[in-house]
Design an enzyme around this catalytic site. Structure first.
Site, mmCIF file in Angstrom:
data_model
loop_
_atom_site.group_PDB
_atom_site.id
_atom_site.type_symbol
_atom_site.label_atom_id
_atom_site.label_comp_id
_atom_site.label_asym_id
_atom_site.label_seq_id
_atom_site.Cartn_x
_atom_site.Cartn_y
_atom_site.Cartn_z
ATOM 1 N N ILE A 21 -2.073 -27.322 -14.680
ATOM 2 C CA ILE A 21 -2.336 -27.552 -13.265
ATOM 3 C C ILE A 21 -3.604 -26.834 -12.814
ATOM 4 C CG2 ILE A 21 -1.491 -27.004 -10.944
ATOM 5 C CD1 ILE A 21 1.296 -27.698 -11.934
ATOM 6 N N SER A 65 7.189 -23.064 -7.028
ATOM 7 C CA SER A 65 8.084 -24.184 -7.343
ATOM 8 C C SER A 65 9.358 -24.066 -6.523
ATOM 9 C CB SER A 65 8.428 -24.199 -8.833
ATOM 10 O OG SER A 65 9.430 -23.240 -9.122
ATOM 11 N N ASP A 76 -8.245 -11.048 -17.898
ATOM 12 C CA ASP A 76 -6.840 -10.797 -18.197
ATOM 13 C C ASP A 76 -6.181 -10.391 -16.886
ATOM 14 O OD1 ASP A 76 -4.354 -9.855 -18.915
ATOM 15 O OD2 ASP A 76 -5.052 -8.786 -20.701
ATOM 16 N N TYR A 92 12.659 -15.456 -13.056
ATOM 17 C CA TYR A 92 11.830 -16.600 -12.677
ATOM 18 C C TYR A 92 12.100 -17.012 -11.234
ATOM 19 C CZ TYR A 92 9.728 -21.257 -12.748
ATOM 20 O OH TYR A 92 8.968 -22.362 -12.466
ATOM 21 N N LYS A 136 9.559 -16.815 -7.926
ATOM 22 C CA LYS A 136 9.120 -17.970 -7.150
ATOM 23 C C LYS A 136 9.463 -17.796 -5.670
ATOM 24 C CE LYS A 136 7.172 -19.879 -10.512
ATOM 25 N NZ LYS A 136 5.709 -19.749 -10.568
ATOM 26 N N THR A 145 1.713 -31.684 -18.651
ATOM 27 C CA THR A 145 0.526 -30.961 -19.100
ATOM 28 C C THR A 145 0.513 -30.842 -20.618
ATOM 29 O OG1 THR A 145 1.661 -28.829 -18.995
ATOM 30 C CG2 THR A 145 0.577 -29.591 -16.979
#
Length: 232
Positions: free
Chosen positions: A19, A160, A73, A172, A176, A207
């Site tokens: 993306i 997301s 980085d 996760y 988000k 992707t």
């Protein structure tokens, strides 16, 4: 061809593929000067997925855009500070758009699929949320310092729907939701300076990383691949 973003300066983090690369390509094609970041300057021969800063920059320029690749980085605050210092110096302090897209936990999410949080490495929290959350905030701080001086700008967190419903694992989902909360709260403070901050949910995108996982691990792991859409 119309260039609606001519003269605008943008940063897209984690733009070697996925993306991030797609966003950078469109910004460049629209006439913006696009700084792209990633850890990989040139694609390693043993990388089955591919993608690099050099390749993305070349494609942007092929489309008529201007791209400045910066090896960075995003787990290192010093690298991030150098990035924004460089942009400020080269663009007379101007920054119009920041897209926070860098992420580094795709493999960890896939490797620990279906494991409860107490059976995953204790380091999972940092693996998921150091680059994917903390770094977004650090980048946003640096960007806001430039944008508020011009009283103009847009910051985007690539997030997301996992902040609303359990997805992949505990760190996760927390990350988000935090990215969405960051966008909402920062927007409150930035509004008076005419700077916008939004959270974008692209969903599952085919992707390079998603297609690679489908090829090597099959359909069972497709749901674990969403974050591959924004991987560096």
């Amino acid at each position: 061809m119309s260039k609606p973003l001519s003269g605008k300066v943008c940063i897209v983090t984690g733009a070697t593929r996925g993306i991030g690369k797609g966003i950078a390509l469109q910004l460049g094609e629209a006439g913006a000067t696009v700084y792209i970041t990633g850890r990989t300057l040139t694609s390693p021969k043993d990388d089955p997925v591919g993608g690099s800063l050099t390749e993305t920059a070349k494609e942007i320029e092929t489309r008529g855009g201007k791209c400045i690749p910066v090896q960075c980085d995003h787990s290192k605050d010093s690298d991030v500070e150098e990035l924004f210092s460089r942009v400020a110096k080269e663009q007379d302090g101007r920054l119009d758009v920041l897209v926070n897209n860098a992420y580094s936990a795709v493999k960890a999410l896939s490797d620990n699929f279906n494991k409860p949080f107490w059976e995953q490495p204790i380091t999972m929290w940092d693996t998921v949320n150091n680059v994917g959350l903390r770094n977004h905030y650090i980048c946003s701080v640096h960007a806001a310092r430039l944008m508020t001086a011009w009283k103009s700008g847009l910051i985007v967190n690539i997030s997301s729907a996992a902040g609303l419903k359990y997805t992949f694992n505990v760190p996760y989902g927390i990350g988000k939701e935090a990215n969405d909360r960051m966008a909402a709260d920062c927007a409150v403070e930035l509004r008076k300076m005419d700077v916008a901050f939004v959270s974008l949910w692209p969903g599952l995108v085919r992707t390079e990383q998603v297609l690679h996982l489908l090829t090597t691990k099959g359909d069972e792991t497709i749901s674990t691949s969403e974050e591959a859409s924004s991987k560096q």
